[in-house]
Design a protein around this motif. Structure first.
Motif, PDB file in Angstrom:
ATOM      1  N   SER A 168      37.227  54.720 -57.173  1.00 23.80           N
ATOM      2  CA  SER A 168      37.173  55.992 -57.898  1.00 23.80           C
ATOM      3  C   SER A 168      36.690  57.097 -56.978  1.00 23.80           C
ATOM      4  O   SER A 168      35.908  56.837 -56.055  1.00 23.80           O
ATOM      5  N   ASN A 173      33.958  51.592 -58.848  1.00 26.60           N
ATOM      6  CA  ASN A 173      33.289  52.885 -58.820  1.00 26.60           C
ATOM      7  C   ASN A 173      32.578  53.079 -57.486  1.00 26.60           C
ATOM      8  O   ASN A 173      32.366  52.126 -56.731  1.00 26.60           O
ATOM      9  N   CYS A 230      35.272  55.108 -63.584  1.00 20.65           N
ATOM     10  CA  CYS A 230      36.362  54.721 -64.476  1.00 20.65           C
ATOM     11  C   CYS A 230      36.186  55.358 -65.857  1.00 20.65           C
ATOM     12  O   CYS A 230      37.137  55.885 -66.432  1.00 20.65           O
ATOM     13  N   THR A 261      37.115  58.960 -65.738  1.00 22.40           N
ATOM     14  CA  THR A 261      38.566  59.105 -65.662  1.00 22.40           C
ATOM     15  C   THR A 261      39.196  58.928 -67.032  1.00 22.40           C
ATOM     16  O   THR A 261      40.096  59.686 -67.426  1.00 22.40           O
TER      17      THR A 261
END
Length: 222
Positions: A174, A121, A180, A183
């Motif tokens: 990301s 991230n 994450c 997403t």
């Protein structure tokens, strides 16, 4: 959508806390019959109801009640996360890979081999240099064990706090406005990351025409 000024995890925690606080205030915990008819979408709609006024409502909350609600939330997450893992079809006899905390894995299965790309991230970077090591693989050619840099065999990467992201490939992080977990919550974002990875594999000579689409998966670390 949640207020962009708060981290995603904080927004979610506080949203559910407000939802539960509303139940507590009105002593309106769901009955068994209500639980049988309720859905996850009902919970999502309730969270969205409070999202715009969330910061102001939380600022008025009491320490004891917030602490209690965070505990309740943790109990809920402990139930949800194992269910999320079940959505990922694992290639036997490869062990299920462990996603890095503060990041995740994008995984596909092609020709009886599972490929997973570690991602971090924003605000985190890989512990080891990975610029030329885009993914890890597990399959017949590896003796059904993961080709990881770490001791233990299942953990494929470590994402450590960092102001700069320089240890991995550009696509291994990301987007700045996502994580994450974010997403994973949106099918379009999942498809985008999977397509990026498949294109990268193709560029490295791995033909994805025999890919098991049902095994496409994104795993987030906690």
């Amino acid at each position: 959508m949640f207020s962009s000024c708060l981290p995603w995890k904080t927004q979610f925690v506080l949203s559910l806390a407000v939802l539960l606080a509303d139940f507590t205030e009105n002593r309106a915990f769901a009955s068994l019959s209500e639980c049988k008819t309720a859905t996850i979408n009902d919970v999502n709609e309730s969270l969205e109801k409070y999202s715009k006024c969330l910061p102001e409502m939380i600022a008025k909350g009491e320490k004891a009640s917030i602490n209690s609600l965070v505990w309740t939330l943790q109990e809920a997450l402990d139930l949800l996360r194992p269910v999320q893992e079940q959505f990922c079809k694992q290639l036997p006899p490869c062990p299920r890979p462990v996603a890095p905390r503060n990041g995740g894995l994008v995984c596909v299965t092609i020709d009886n081999a599972q490929y997973c790309k570690p991602m971090c991230n924003k605000g985190y970077d890989f512990q080891f240099l990975r610029r030329s090591r885009l993914y890890e693989v597990c399959g017949n050619a590896t003796g059904f064990s993961w080709t990881t840099q770490l001791v233990g065999g299942k953990e494929l990467a470590v994402c450590s706090p960092s102001e700069t992201a320089i240890s991995g490939a550009k696509s291994a992080y990301s987007p700045s406005n996502s994580t994450c977990v974010h997403t994973l919550a949106f099918p379009e974002a999942q498809a985008e990351q999977l397509n990026i990875f498949l294109k990268e594999l193709e560029e490295q000579g791995i033909d994805g025409s025999s890919r098991d689409e049902g095994a496409d998966c994104i795993i987030c670390g906690y």
